[in-house]
Write a protein that holds these residues in place. Structure first.
Motif, short mmCIF file in Angstrom:
data_model
loop_
_atom_site.label_atom_id
_atom_site.label_comp_id
_atom_site.label_asym_id
_atom_site.label_seq_id
_atom_site.Cartn_x
_atom_site.Cartn_y
_atom_site.Cartn_z
N ILE A 141 -18.36 86.66 24.07
CA ILE A 141 -18.43 87.60 22.95
C ILE A 141 -19.85 87.69 22.42
O ILE A 141 -20.36 88.78 22.14
CB ILE A 141 -17.44 87.20 21.84
CG1 ILE A 141 -16.01 87.44 22.30
CG2 ILE A 141 -17.72 87.96 20.55
CD1 ILE A 141 -14.96 86.87 21.37
N LEU A 142 -20.51 86.56 22.30
CA LEU A 142 -21.89 86.54 21.80
C LEU A 142 -22.83 87.33 22.71
O LEU A 142 -23.62 88.16 22.24
CB LEU A 142 -22.36 85.09 21.66
CG LEU A 142 -23.70 84.88 20.98
CD1 LEU A 142 -23.62 85.28 19.52
CD2 LEU A 142 -24.12 83.43 21.10
N ILE A 143 -22.72 87.12 24.01
CA ILE A 143 -23.56 87.84 24.97
C ILE A 143 -23.21 89.33 24.96
O ILE A 143 -24.10 90.19 25.04
CB ILE A 143 -23.42 87.25 26.39
CG1 ILE A 143 -23.89 85.80 26.42
CG2 ILE A 143 -24.16 88.08 27.42
CD1 ILE A 143 -25.35 85.59 26.21
N ALA A 144 -21.93 89.65 24.86
CA ALA A 144 -21.51 91.06 24.85
C ALA A 144 -22.05 91.78 23.61
O ALA A 144 -22.54 92.91 23.72
CB ALA A 144 -19.99 91.15 24.91
N VAL A 145 -21.98 91.14 22.46
CA VAL A 145 -22.50 91.76 21.24
C VAL A 145 -24.02 91.88 21.31
O VAL A 145 -24.59 92.89 20.89
CB VAL A 145 -22.03 90.97 19.99
CG1 VAL A 145 -22.75 91.44 18.74
CG2 VAL A 145 -20.53 91.11 19.83
N LEU A 146 -24.67 90.88 21.87
CA LEU A 146 -26.12 90.96 22.07
C LEU A 146 -26.47 92.11 23.01
O LEU A 146 -27.46 92.83 22.79
CB LEU A 146 -26.65 89.63 22.61
CG LEU A 146 -28.15 89.54 22.82
CD1 LEU A 146 -28.89 89.68 21.49
CD2 LEU A 146 -28.51 88.23 23.49
N ALA A 147 -25.67 92.31 24.04
CA ALA A 147 -25.91 93.42 24.97
C ALA A 147 -25.74 94.76 24.27
O ALA A 147 -26.51 95.70 24.51
CB ALA A 147 -24.96 93.32 26.17
N VAL A 148 -24.76 94.86 23.39
CA VAL A 148 -24.57 96.10 22.62
C VAL A 148 -25.77 96.34 21.71
O VAL A 148 -26.26 97.47 21.58
CB VAL A 148 -23.25 96.08 21.83
CG1 VAL A 148 -23.15 97.25 20.87
CG2 VAL A 148 -22.06 96.08 22.78
N CYS A 149 -26.27 95.27 21.09
CA CYS A 149 -27.48 95.38 20.25
C CYS A 149 -28.66 95.89 21.06
O CYS A 149 -29.37 96.82 20.64
CB CYS A 149 -27.84 94.04 19.63
SG CYS A 149 -26.70 93.42 18.41
N LEU A 150 -28.87 95.29 22.22
CA LEU A 150 -29.98 95.72 23.07
C LEU A 150 -29.80 97.15 23.54
O LEU A 150 -30.77 97.92 23.60
CB LEU A 150 -30.11 94.77 24.27
CG LEU A 150 -30.60 93.36 23.97
CD1 LEU A 150 -30.52 92.49 25.21
CD2 LEU A 150 -32.02 93.39 23.43
N LEU A 151 -28.58 97.53 23.87
CA LEU A 151 -28.31 98.90 24.31
C LEU A 151 -28.61 99.89 23.19
O LEU A 151 -29.22 100.94 23.44
CB LEU A 151 -26.86 99.04 24.77
CG LEU A 151 -26.45 100.42 25.25
CD1 LEU A 151 -27.14 100.74 26.58
CD2 LEU A 151 -24.95 100.52 25.40
N GLU A 152 -28.21 99.57 21.98
CA GLU A 152 -28.47 100.47 20.85
C GLU A 152 -29.97 100.66 20.62
O GLU A 152 -30.43 101.78 20.43
CB GLU A 152 -27.79 99.95 19.59
CG GLU A 152 -26.30 100.12 19.57
CD GLU A 152 -25.87 101.57 19.59
OE1 GLU A 152 -26.44 102.39 18.83
OE2 GLU A 152 -24.96 101.89 20.36
N PHE A 153 -30.72 99.57 20.64
CA PHE A 153 -32.17 99.69 20.44
C PHE A 153 -32.84 100.39 21.62
O PHE A 153 -33.78 101.15 21.44
CB PHE A 153 -32.80 98.32 20.19
CG PHE A 153 -32.67 97.86 18.78
CD1 PHE A 153 -33.38 98.48 17.76
CD2 PHE A 153 -31.83 96.82 18.45
CE1 PHE A 153 -33.26 98.07 16.45
CE2 PHE A 153 -31.70 96.40 17.14
CZ PHE A 153 -32.42 97.03 16.13
N TYR A 154 -32.36 100.14 22.82
CA TYR A 154 -32.90 100.80 24.01
C TYR A 154 -32.68 102.31 23.94
O TYR A 154 -33.61 103.09 24.15
CB TYR A 154 -32.24 100.19 25.25
CG TYR A 154 -32.40 100.96 26.53
CD1 TYR A 154 -33.62 101.03 27.18
CD2 TYR A 154 -31.32 101.62 27.10
CE1 TYR A 154 -33.76 101.74 28.36
CE2 TYR A 154 -31.44 102.32 28.28
CZ TYR A 154 -32.67 102.38 28.91
OH TYR A 154 -32.80 103.08 30.07
N VAL A 155 -31.47 102.72 23.61
CA VAL A 155 -31.16 104.15 23.52
C VAL A 155 -31.94 104.79 22.37
O VAL A 155 -32.48 105.89 22.52
CB VAL A 155 -29.64 104.37 23.37
CG1 VAL A 155 -29.32 105.81 23.02
CG2 VAL A 155 -28.92 103.96 24.63
#
Length: 172
Positions: free
Chosen positions: A104-118
């Motif tokens: 869950i922690l890695i998945a939420v971190l991935a969503v954070c990175l995706l949002e900033f990337y986009v």
């Protein structure tokens, strides 16, 4: 047999994002705030944790392309974002244990990175898209809170599904 079920499940998750956006409205969310469900990204990270990197990257590439075709005017943003984040997550899972909390922690971190990337890509292309403060307050925080709740709900069912699929793939 579950191997053939996986594309349909992923298509269902892909469709669930837009259905959720259209049908679910929370009373505590203002009109200025944007809740962007990233269920597909969560499930791809779960896939990289519980099946393997190759499957997650292939599905990330394919569904990222579909995401780009449906939701953006620029091809490649989500296609490479999904696949790249699946790759990074799989490398993190080689170092960390794949229990539910870490996933869950890695998945939420991935969503954070995706949002900033986009946001970064969109702000490079469209100069007047949104201020950084507006992005954080009106889009990032509501999106992360929604996806934390979704990750908590989805991790166990997808863990069971992916573990049984991995067992079936290993037996063949």
């Amino acid at each position: 047999m579950k191997r053939f079920l996986l594309p349909f499940v992923m298509m269902l998750v892909f469709s669930a994002e837009s259905i959720f956006t259209d049908l679910v409205h929370f009373p505590f969310v203002t009109d200025d705030q944007v809740l962007a469900p990233r269920f597909l990204m969560l499930v791809l990270i779960f896939m990289s944790a519980f099946i393997n990197q190759k499957h997650a990257m292939i599905y990330g590439f394919i569904f990222g392309f579909l995401y780009d075709m449906n939701y953006t005017s620029l091809l490649g943003v989500y296609m490479f974002g999904f696949a790249g984040l699946c790759y990074l997550a799989s490398k993190a899972f080689k170092v960390l244990h794949t229990n539910a909390f870490v996933v869950i922690l890695i998945a939420v971190l991935a969503v954070c990175l995706l949002e900033f990337y986009v946001f970064g890509i969109q702000s490079l292309i469209h100069k007047d898209i949104m201020t950084f403060n507006g992005f954080v307050l009106d889009r990032f925080i509501p999106t992360i809170l929604l996806n934390i709740a979704a990750a908590l709900i989805l991790v166990l069912p997808f863990r069971l599904f992916f573990m049984s699929l991995k067992k079936e793939l290993r037996d063949e």
